[in-house]
Design a protein around this motif. Sequence first.
Motif, mmCIF file in Angstrom:
data_model
loop_
_atom_site.group_PDB
_atom_site.id
_atom_site.type_symbol
_atom_site.label_atom_id
_atom_site.label_comp_id
_atom_site.label_asym_id
_atom_site.label_seq_id
_atom_site.Cartn_x
_atom_site.Cartn_y
_atom_site.Cartn_z
ATOM 1 N N LEU A 109 0.813 -1.221 0.000
ATOM 2 C CA LEU A 109 0.000 0.000 0.000
ATOM 3 C C LEU A 109 0.847 1.273 0.000
ATOM 4 O O LEU A 109 0.353 2.336 -0.358
ATOM 5 C CB LEU A 109 -0.960 -0.007 1.191
ATOM 6 C CG LEU A 109 -1.972 -1.170 1.185
ATOM 7 C CD1 LEU A 109 -2.916 -1.071 2.382
ATOM 8 C CD2 LEU A 109 -2.776 -1.214 -0.112
ATOM 9 N N ASP A 110 2.119 1.175 0.396
ATOM 10 C CA ASP A 110 2.976 2.368 0.372
ATOM 11 C C ASP A 110 3.867 2.400 -0.878
ATOM 12 O O ASP A 110 4.795 3.202 -0.969
ATOM 13 C CB ASP A 110 3.845 2.448 1.641
ATOM 14 C CG ASP A 110 4.776 1.244 1.778
ATOM 15 O OD1 ASP A 110 4.685 0.316 0.933
ATOM 16 O OD2 ASP A 110 5.593 1.215 2.715
ATOM 17 N N SER A 111 3.594 1.522 -1.832
ATOM 18 C CA SER A 111 4.461 1.448 -3.017
ATOM 19 C C SER A 111 3.941 2.389 -4.115
ATOM 20 O O SER A 111 2.777 2.795 -4.088
ATOM 21 C CB SER A 111 4.475 0.011 -3.560
ATOM 22 O OG SER A 111 3.258 -0.248 -4.233
ATOM 23 N N PRO A 112 4.778 2.686 -5.105
ATOM 24 C CA PRO A 112 4.318 3.563 -6.190
ATOM 25 C C PRO A 112 3.399 2.865 -7.196
ATOM 26 O O PRO A 112 2.934 3.492 -8.136
ATOM 27 C CB PRO A 112 5.633 3.994 -6.869
ATOM 28 C CG PRO A 112 6.639 3.001 -6.464
ATOM 29 C CD PRO A 112 6.218 2.381 -5.175
ATOM 30 N N VAL A 141 -3.453 -8.728 -0.191
ATOM 31 C CA VAL A 141 -2.814 -7.451 0.155
ATOM 32 C C VAL A 141 -1.604 -7.755 1.038
ATOM 33 O O VAL A 141 -1.759 -8.360 2.111
ATOM 34 C CB VAL A 141 -3.797 -6.518 0.902
ATOM 35 C CG1 VAL A 141 -3.150 -5.170 1.191
ATOM 36 C CG2 VAL A 141 -5.081 -6.338 0.106
ATOM 37 N N PRO A 142 -0.405 -7.372 0.614
ATOM 38 C CA PRO A 142 0.784 -7.688 1.406
ATOM 39 C C PRO A 142 1.018 -6.686 2.532
ATOM 40 O O PRO A 142 0.472 -5.576 2.522
ATOM 41 C CB PRO A 142 1.913 -7.600 0.379
ATOM 42 C CG PRO A 142 1.441 -6.592 -0.617
ATOM 43 C CD PRO A 142 -0.069 -6.705 -0.664
ATOM 44 N N LYS A 143 1.843 -7.084 3.475
ATOM 45 C CA LYS A 143 2.407 -6.195 4.511
ATOM 46 C C LYS A 143 1.351 -5.396 5.263
ATOM 47 O O LYS A 143 1.547 -4.218 5.586
ATOM 48 C CB LYS A 143 3.464 -5.278 3.894
ATOM 49 C CG LYS A 143 4.611 -6.106 3.264
ATOM 50 C CD LYS A 143 5.630 -5.296 2.507
ATOM 51 C CE LYS A 143 6.764 -6.145 1.943
ATOM 52 N NZ LYS A 143 6.459 -7.107 0.894
ATOM 53 N N PRO A 191 -18.887 -8.897 -4.787
ATOM 54 C CA PRO A 191 -17.734 -8.238 -4.179
ATOM 55 C C PRO A 191 -16.448 -9.037 -4.335
ATOM 56 O O PRO A 191 -16.451 -10.262 -4.192
ATOM 57 C CB PRO A 191 -18.124 -8.135 -2.696
ATOM 58 C CG PRO A 191 -19.206 -9.122 -2.496
ATOM 59 C CD PRO A 191 -19.871 -9.378 -3.808
ATOM 60 N N ILE A 192 -15.381 -8.319 -4.628
ATOM 61 C CA ILE A 192 -14.058 -8.953 -4.671
ATOM 62 C C ILE A 192 -13.599 -9.082 -3.220
ATOM 63 O O ILE A 192 -13.720 -8.128 -2.432
ATOM 64 C CB ILE A 192 -13.077 -8.080 -5.471
ATOM 65 C CG1 ILE A 192 -13.582 -7.892 -6.907
ATOM 66 C CG2 ILE A 192 -11.673 -8.682 -5.455
ATOM 67 C CD1 ILE A 192 -12.843 -6.818 -7.695
ATOM 68 N N LEU A 193 -13.095 -10.253 -2.853
ATOM 69 C CA LEU A 193 -12.705 -10.483 -1.450
ATOM 70 C C LEU A 193 -11.251 -10.073 -1.225
ATOM 71 O O LEU A 193 -10.467 -9.928 -2.176
ATOM 72 C CB LEU A 193 -12.928 -11.952 -1.092
ATOM 73 C CG LEU A 193 -14.379 -12.422 -1.262
ATOM 74 C CD1 LEU A 193 -14.524 -13.898 -0.877
ATOM 75 C CD2 LEU A 193 -15.354 -11.577 -0.444
ATOM 76 N N ILE A 194 -10.921 -9.867 0.054
ATOM 77 C CA ILE A 194 -9.560 -9.450 0.427
ATOM 78 C C ILE A 194 -8.902 -10.547 1.268
ATOM 79 O O ILE A 194 -9.525 -11.098 2.188
ATOM 80 C CB ILE A 194 -9.583 -8.147 1.271
ATOM 81 C CG1 ILE A 194 -10.191 -6.989 0.481
ATOM 82 C CG2 ILE A 194 -8.181 -7.782 1.757
ATOM 83 C CD1 ILE A 194 -10.339 -5.694 1.296
ATOM 84 N N HIS A 195 -7.653 -10.812 0.941
ATOM 85 C CA HIS A 195 -6.828 -11.763 1.708
ATOM 86 C C HIS A 195 -5.595 -10.975 2.163
ATOM 87 O O HIS A 195 -4.951 -10.311 1.342
ATOM 88 C CB HIS A 195 -6.437 -12.912 0.781
ATOM 89 C CG HIS A 195 -5.620 -13.983 1.402
ATOM 90 N ND1 HIS A 195 -6.139 -15.225 1.715
ATOM 91 C CD2 HIS A 195 -4.312 -14.018 1.767
ATOM 92 C CE1 HIS A 195 -5.179 -15.976 2.240
ATOM 93 N NE2 HIS A 195 -4.055 -15.264 2.280
ATOM 94 N N ALA A 196 -5.288 -11.003 3.442
ATOM 95 C CA ALA A 196 -4.146 -10.224 3.950
ATOM 96 C C ALA A 196 -2.977 -11.154 4.248
ATOM 97 O O ALA A 196 -3.174 -12.282 4.712
ATOM 98 C CB ALA A 196 -4.541 -9.488 5.232
ATOM 99 N N ILE A 197 -1.774 -10.681 3.965
ATOM 100 C CA ILE A 197 -0.591 -11.465 4.362
ATOM 101 C C ILE A 197 -0.147 -10.974 5.731
ATOM 102 O O ILE A 197 -0.007 -9.765 5.969
ATOM 103 C CB ILE A 197 0.571 -11.343 3.360
ATOM 104 C CG1 ILE A 197 0.096 -11.564 1.926
ATOM 105 C CG2 ILE A 197 1.655 -12.366 3.705
ATOM 106 C CD1 ILE A 197 1.202 -11.481 0.878
#
Length: 361
Positions: free
Chosen positions: A97-100, A122-124, A150-156
């Motif tokens: 999320l902090d990447s360009p 979603v990483p980090k 809805p598109i689901l979210i998976h977190a690392i």
Amino acid sequence: MSHKSPKDFFRPLAVGAPAPLREIPARPSRAIHFFDPSNEKMAAKVPGMIGTVDVLLGNLEDAIKADNKVAAREGLVKIAQSTDFGPTQLWTRINALDSPWVLDDLTTLVPAIGDKLDVIMVPKVQGAEDIHYVDRLLAQLEAKAGIQRPILIHAILETARGVANVEEICGASPRMQGLSLGPADLAADRKMKTTRVGGGHPGYLVRQDPPKDADGNSQIDAQRSVFQQDLWHYTIAKMVDACATHGIYPYYGPFGDIADVVACEDQFRNAFLLGCVGTWSLHPKQIAIANRVFSPSVEDIAHARRVVAAMGDGTGAVMIDGKMEDDASLKQCLVLVELAEKLAEIDPELKKQYDAIEVQA
Ligand SMILES: CC(=O)SCCNC(=O)CCNC(=O)[C@H](O)C(C)(C)COP(=O)(O)OP(=O)(O)OC[C@H]1O[C@@H](n2cnc3c(N)ncnc32)[C@H](O)[C@@H]1OP(=O)(O)O
Ligand SMILES: O=CC(=O)O
Ligand SMILES: [Mg+2]
């Protein structure tokens, strides 16, 4: 934790976005197979892998060179648009999320292939605020693109703060599908002293007590057995509890020693036994290992069905082969039987094996 009221939790976050799901579907996902969509050789293999693996994941984050980020994103769009994935799920791992790159990842992928993407990894992830950000943005993009589900979210789980906040991450949105352990980034973030991508470490061990001589003195230099311990046990167990609490799914992550198929199988099996539903596969040869490990064995299903048959209405206690079975062990057996039923729906070979089991009286 979210401060929303329960009813607001299940309202779309943008006018026109699809309604959030109330239950996350238990779709088999024994192996989440990573491929680099900018690598033509790898991408060419993807259509042939459909049906042999539960999830194909187009990776845009780590392992994709900075110069190839755009090609990976565009490659994924091309593959998704030109491929019928049949029973296989399509996931992607976006950049951090902090990447360009992440904003373009999301604003490109959702309009172009949002109707084909099941899950965005979603990483980090550090805390609920990261999930809230992606949640709202996805709702806006889904609404604009007219996406129907809805598109689901998976977190690392791969930062120390993420591990500390694991409960609130799992409960941050009805889109949360699951979590994977990210042992490489997590090791770095915690300043652990392993340089391996997942798996054990020979230095993390317990040593047998020294034998004593006739005078009762400890022989510390004597040959003693050592037992290697699991560096990841604490985090996996914590992740499994958080996921189970919130009705979402836990996964092991990468096992980087591609050549060591034996230790890979051990690591996967530890995760399976602790409650994980699947793992990542980085190389085609890890898919068969994951499919084998994350499918209950014929022996386990034979036993589980025997207990189910013997327990009748589920109350009371019975003895089977000298062991006590009751309501609790019946529930343990049902976990395996229900998983086997789900897997049999998508895996004809497994179905044949499970169907051939004769339930002993
Ligand atoms: C910590 C983390 O973030 S882990 C997640 C990020 N990492 C990844 O996604 C890595 C994904 N995997 C890979 O990049 C590669 O498998 C590597 C670099 C590990 C090994 O690649 P190679 O050295 O090419 O492996 P190898 O020579 O055994 O490959 C054999 C064949 O399988 C193909 N192949 C390798 N990995 C994959 C894959 N993940 N998906 C599809 N095909 C693959 C190769 O292209 C090669 O094809 P060919 O026979 O037509 O030449
Ligand atoms: O992304 C995975 C990891 O181990 O880091
Ligand atoms: Mg990582």
